[in-house]
Design an enzyme around this catalytic site. Structure first.
Site, PDB file in Angstrom:
ATOM      1  N   GLY A   9      -0.107  -3.990  -7.134  1.00 34.51           N
ATOM      2  CA  GLY A   9      -1.392  -4.293  -6.490  1.00 34.51           C
ATOM      3  C   GLY A   9      -2.536  -4.075  -7.456  1.00 34.51           C
ATOM      4  N   LEU A  13      -8.107   0.256  -6.004  1.00 43.26           N
ATOM      5  CA  LEU A  13      -7.482   1.502  -6.480  1.00 43.26           C
ATOM      6  C   LEU A  13      -6.446   1.243  -7.564  1.00 43.26           C
ATOM      7  CD1 LEU A  13      -6.840   4.190  -3.736  1.00 43.26           C
ATOM      8  CD2 LEU A  13      -8.779   3.856  -5.240  1.00 43.26           C
ATOM      9  N   GLY A  14      -5.695   0.150  -7.456  1.00 46.20           N
ATOM     10  CA  GLY A  14      -4.700  -0.179  -8.479  1.00 46.20           C
ATOM     11  C   GLY A  14      -5.373  -0.312  -9.847  1.00 46.20           C
ATOM     12  N   ARG A  37      -1.044 -15.888  -9.369  1.00 45.34           N
ATOM     13  CA  ARG A  37      -1.912 -14.734  -9.652  1.00 45.34           C
ATOM     14  C   ARG A  37      -1.700 -14.234 -11.078  1.00 45.34           C
ATOM     15  NH1 ARG A  37      -6.148 -13.714  -7.462  1.00 45.34           N
ATOM     16  NH2 ARG A  37      -6.013 -11.490  -7.110  1.00 45.34           N
ATOM     17  N   ASN A 105      -4.110   4.604   2.733  1.00 44.44           N
ATOM     18  CA  ASN A 105      -4.879   5.389   3.681  1.00 44.44           C
ATOM     19  C   ASN A 105      -4.117   5.428   5.020  1.00 44.44           C
ATOM     20  OD1 ASN A 105      -7.058   6.839   4.547  1.00 44.44           O
ATOM     21  ND2 ASN A 105      -8.512   5.137   4.416  1.00 44.44           N
ATOM     22  N   LYS A 184      -7.614  13.515   7.435  1.00 49.43           N
ATOM     23  CA  LYS A 184      -8.408  12.346   7.025  1.00 49.43           C
ATOM     24  C   LYS A 184      -8.315  11.252   8.096  1.00 49.43           C
ATOM     25  CE  LYS A 184      -9.411   9.447   3.071  1.00 49.43           C
ATOM     26  NZ  LYS A 184      -8.837   8.639   2.014  1.00 49.43           N
ATOM     27  N   ASN A 192     -15.068   5.762  12.002  1.00 51.49           N
ATOM     28  CA  ASN A 192     -15.066   4.344  11.602  1.00 51.49           C
ATOM     29  C   ASN A 192     -15.100   3.339  12.756  1.00 51.49           C
ATOM     30  OD1 ASN A 192     -14.703   5.837   9.281  1.00 51.49           O
ATOM     31  ND2 ASN A 192     -13.381   4.337   8.302  1.00 51.49           N
ATOM     32  N   GLU A 264      -7.310  -1.718   8.488  1.00 54.87           N
ATOM     33  CA  GLU A 264      -6.049  -0.969   8.502  1.00 54.87           C
ATOM     34  C   GLU A 264      -5.882  -0.235   9.849  1.00 54.87           C
ATOM     35  OE1 GLU A 264      -4.891   0.132   4.011  1.00 54.87           O
ATOM     36  OE2 GLU A 264      -6.798   1.016   4.593  1.00 54.87           O
TER      37      GLU A 264
HETATM   38  P1  NAP Z   1      -7.493  -3.941  -2.315  1.00 51.42           P
HETATM   39  O1  NAP Z   1      -8.662  -3.881  -3.229  1.00 51.42           O
HETATM   40  O2  NAP Z   1      -7.483  -4.950  -1.229  1.00 51.42           O
HETATM   41  O3  NAP Z   1      -6.193  -4.129  -3.222  1.00 51.42           O
HETATM   42  C1  NAP Z   1      -4.918  -4.341  -2.692  1.00 51.42           C
HETATM   43  C2  NAP Z   1      -4.150  -5.159  -3.705  1.00 51.42           C
HETATM   44  O4  NAP Z   1      -2.784  -5.257  -3.295  1.00 51.42           O
HETATM   45  C3  NAP Z   1      -4.665  -6.592  -3.883  1.00 51.42           C
HETATM   46  O5  NAP Z   1      -4.926  -6.802  -5.252  1.00 51.42           O
HETATM   47  C4  NAP Z   1      -3.501  -7.450  -3.411  1.00 51.42           C
HETATM   48  O6  NAP Z   1      -3.304  -8.644  -4.145  1.00 51.42           O
HETATM   49  C5  NAP Z   1      -2.345  -6.531  -3.715  1.00 51.42           C
HETATM   50  N1  NAP Z   1      -1.106  -6.922  -3.024  1.00 51.42           N
HETATM   51  C6  NAP Z   1      -0.868  -7.070  -1.702  1.00 51.42           C
HETATM   52  N2  NAP Z   1       0.409  -7.485  -1.500  1.00 51.42           N
HETATM   53  C7  NAP Z   1       0.975  -7.590  -2.726  1.00 51.42           C
HETATM   54  C8  NAP Z   1       2.265  -7.956  -3.180  1.00 51.42           C
HETATM   55  N3  NAP Z   1       3.239  -8.315  -2.329  1.00 51.42           N
HETATM   56  N4  NAP Z   1       2.516  -7.960  -4.503  1.00 51.42           N
HETATM   57  C9  NAP Z   1       1.545  -7.617  -5.384  1.00 51.42           C
HETATM   58  N5  NAP Z   1       0.290  -7.256  -5.027  1.00 51.42           N
HETATM   59  C10 NAP Z   1       0.023  -7.228  -3.701  1.00 51.42           C
HETATM   60  O7  NAP Z   1      -7.247  -2.522  -1.625  1.00 51.42           O
HETATM   61  P2  NAP Z   1      -7.759  -1.070  -2.083  1.00 51.42           P
HETATM   62  O8  NAP Z   1      -9.180  -0.910  -1.675  1.00 51.42           O
HETATM   63  O9  NAP Z   1      -7.385  -0.806  -3.501  1.00 51.42           O
HETATM   64  O10 NAP Z   1      -6.902  -0.160  -1.100  1.00 51.42           O
HETATM   65  C11 NAP Z   1      -5.547   0.190  -1.335  1.00 51.42           C
HETATM   66  C12 NAP Z   1      -5.229   1.387  -0.439  1.00 51.42           C
HETATM   67  O11 NAP Z   1      -5.980   2.513  -0.896  1.00 51.42           O
HETATM   68  C13 NAP Z   1      -5.662   1.180   1.031  1.00 51.42           C
HETATM   69  O12 NAP Z   1      -4.745   1.770   1.904  1.00 51.42           O
HETATM   70  C14 NAP Z   1      -7.015   1.886   1.110  1.00 51.42           C
HETATM   71  O13 NAP Z   1      -7.342   2.337   2.410  1.00 51.42           O
HETATM   72  C15 NAP Z   1      -6.765   3.056   0.162  1.00 51.42           C
HETATM   73  N6  NAP Z   1      -8.007   3.631  -0.397  1.00 51.42           N
HETATM   74  C16 NAP Z   1      -8.917   2.813  -1.021  1.00 51.42           C
HETATM   75  C17 NAP Z   1     -10.068   3.382  -1.568  1.00 51.42           C
HETATM   76  C18 NAP Z   1     -11.100   2.525  -2.271  1.00 51.42           C
HETATM   77  O14 NAP Z   1     -12.157   3.056  -2.635  1.00 51.42           O
HETATM   78  N7  NAP Z   1     -10.885   1.244  -2.484  1.00 51.42           N
HETATM   79  C19 NAP Z   1     -10.269   4.767  -1.482  1.00 51.42           C
HETATM   80  C20 NAP Z   1      -9.303   5.570  -0.854  1.00 51.42           C
HETATM   81  C21 NAP Z   1      -8.175   4.979  -0.316  1.00 51.42           C
HETATM   82  P3  NAP Z   1      -4.310  -9.908  -4.138  1.00 51.42           P
HETATM   83  O15 NAP Z   1      -5.377  -9.529  -5.110  1.00 51.42           O
HETATM   84  O16 NAP Z   1      -3.433 -11.012  -4.621  1.00 51.42           O
HETATM   85  O17 NAP Z   1      -4.791 -10.042  -2.721  1.00 51.42           O
END
Ligand code: NAP
Length: 305
Positions: A9, A13-14, A37, A105, A184, A192, A264
Site C-alpha cells: 500500500g 502511511l505506507g 499502478r 485503525n 483509540k 468522529n 472505516e
Molecule cells: P491511504 O492513503 O488510502 O492508502 C492506502 C493504500 O493502500 C492506497 O495506496 C491503496 O492503493 C493501497 N491498497 C489498497 N488495496 C491494495 C492492494 N490490494 N494492493 C496494493 N495496495 C493496495 O490510507 P492511509 O491514510 O495510509 O491509511 C492506512 C491505515 O492507516 C488506515 O487504517 C488508517 O486509518 C490508518 N491511519 C492513517 C493515518 C494517516 O494519517 N493517514 C494515521 C493513523 C492511522 P491505491 O493507491 O491504488 O488506491
C-alpha cells in the site's frame, strides 16, 4: 544484507514508513495494486515525502503482488477494509515464519488477517502520526506522533525495532496493544461519527456535551464487558480533552465523507456495536448512532460498511 521491508500500500502511511526506512538505508520494496499502478509509479520516479515544506523523492523499488522474492517482513499499510484481501493475494509469497505489521485503525481487520496467516507472527500498531496524500505518490507528513506496536499473543519485542530507531520512526513496544487499540477505537466512536452527523469540526462537539457523555458511558460499559477496564478509565474526561485540544481539526471520518471517500466505519463504530451484540449488551445510543451514520452515508451514495 538486512531483511527487506515489504510495504503493502503506497498511500499516506505506507509512503511515510517506506520513505523514512529507505532514507535510513534499509532495503524497502513497495507492493502496488496492479501493473497499471506499477507503470504509473515507475513513470513518477519514486515516492515523494513533503516534510516541513520540503519535498524529497525516494526511488523505492516497487512490484506487484504476483511477482518477487519471498517475503519475510510485511508492513500492511492499506485501509482496514482492504487489508484482508490485499494480504490474501500475497499469502503464497510469505515465508513460513514471516512477520506482518498491521497499521490499520480500529479493530477487526487485524484478527481477519491473522486468521488467514496462522504461521505468521502478526503485530498490531496504533499510531498518532498524521499524513495525507497531496497527489499521486506524494505524501505530506502532517503531524508528528508516536507508534505503539505489540503482539497480544507474544510479549517479546522483535529485533527489527532497531530499524525503526535508525529510521527516526518514534515508537514503543506495547505489551498491552489491545488496550491501546480499544481506547483509540472508543475515542473515535465518541467523536468522529458525531462530527459527520453535526457537520462540524471536533470543537463543535462542545455544543453536544450530553450526547458525548451518554456515548462515553455506553462505550465504557462495553470496554469493561470485553475485558478492557484500563481502556475505560476516565474515558469521558479524555474525550473532552481531545475535543478541546483538537477543536480546530476535522476528524478523519469527517474528511473521508467530505472527500466522498469510503470510511472505516465497520472497524470502528461498527466493530463496537458488533462486539456489544456478541456480549448481549444493550447500548441503545451507540446502536442509534450507527444507524444514523449508516443512513447518512447511504444518502450520500457512500458505502455504509
Ligand atoms: P491511504 O492513503 O488510502 O492508502 C492506502 C493504500 O493502500 C492506497 O495506496 C491503496 O492503493 C493501497 N491498497 C489498497 N488495496 C491494495 C492492494 N490490494 N494492493 C496494493 N495496495 C493496495 O490510507 P492511509 O491514510 O495510509 O491509511 C492506512 C491505515 O492507516 C488506515 O487504517 C488508517 O486509518 C490508518 N491511519 C492513517 C493515518 C494517516 O494519517 N493517514 C494515521 C493513523 C492511522 P491505491 O493507491 O491504488 O488506491
Amino acid at each position: 544484507m538486512s531483511t527487506p521491508w515489504h510495504v503493502l500500500g503506497a498511500g499516506s502511511l505506507g509512503t511515510l514508513w517506506a520513505t523514512r526506512l529507505a532514507r535510513a538505508g534499509h532495503p524497502v520494496r513497495l507492493i502496488v495494486r496492479d501493473t497499471a499502478r506499477l507503470l504509473a509509479y515507475q513513470a513518477a520516479g519514486g515516492l515523494t515525502l513533503v516534510e516541513h515544506g520540503e519535498a524529497t523523492t525516494y526511488a523505492v523499488p516497487a512490484e506487484t503482488a504476483d511477482r518477487g522474492e519471498p517475503i519475510q517482513r510485511l508492513l500492511v499499510a492499506c485501509k482496514a477494509y482492504d487489508a484482508e484481501k490485499a494480504v490474501a493475494q500475497l499469502a503464497p509469497r510469505l515465508a513460513p515464519d514471516a512477520e506482518v505489521i498491521l497499521l490499520q485503525n480500529g479493530l477487526g481487520s487485524q484478527d481477519a488477517v491473522a486468521a488467514q496467516l496462522p504461521q505468521a507472527r502478526c503485530i498490531s500498531a496504533s499510531s498518532t502520526e498524521g499524513a495525507f496524500r497531496e497527489g499521486e505518490w506524494r505524501v505530506v507528513f502532517a503531524g508528528h506522533g508516536y507508534t505503539w506496536l505489540g503482539d497480544a499473543s507474544h510479549p517479546v519485542a522483535p529485533i527489527w525495532l532497531e530499524d525503526l530507531a535508525v529510521a527516526g520512526i518514534p515508537h514503543e513496544w506495547s505489551p498491552d496493544i489491545l488496550t491501546r487499540l480499544w481506547r483509540k477505537l472508543a475515542l473515535n466512536c465518541a467523536i468522529n461519527p458525531l462530527t459527520v452527523l453535526h457537520n462540524c469540526r471536533n470543537g463543535g462537539l462542545q455544543d453536544h456535551q450530553c450526547e458525548v457523555a451518554t456515548l462515553c458511558a455506553e462505550l465504557a460499559e462495553l470496554l469493561e464487558r470485553c475485558g478492557q477496564p484500563a481502556a475505560a478509565e476516565n474515558l469521558q474526561q479524555e474525550v473532552e480533552r481531545v475535543i478541546h485540544a483538537t477543536a480546530a481539526n476535522y476528524s478523519s471520518m469527517y474528511q473521508d465523507v467530505s472527500n466522498h471517500r469510503r470510511t472505516e466505519i465497520s472497524y470502528l463504530l461498527g466493530h463496537a456495536c458488533k462486539v456489544a451484540a456478541r456480549h448481549q449488551l444493550n447500548l441503545p445510543h451507540l446502536n442509534q448512532l450507527q444507524q444514523r451514520l449508516i443512513h447518512h452515508l447511504q444518502s450520500l451514495g457512500l458505502p455504509s460498511d
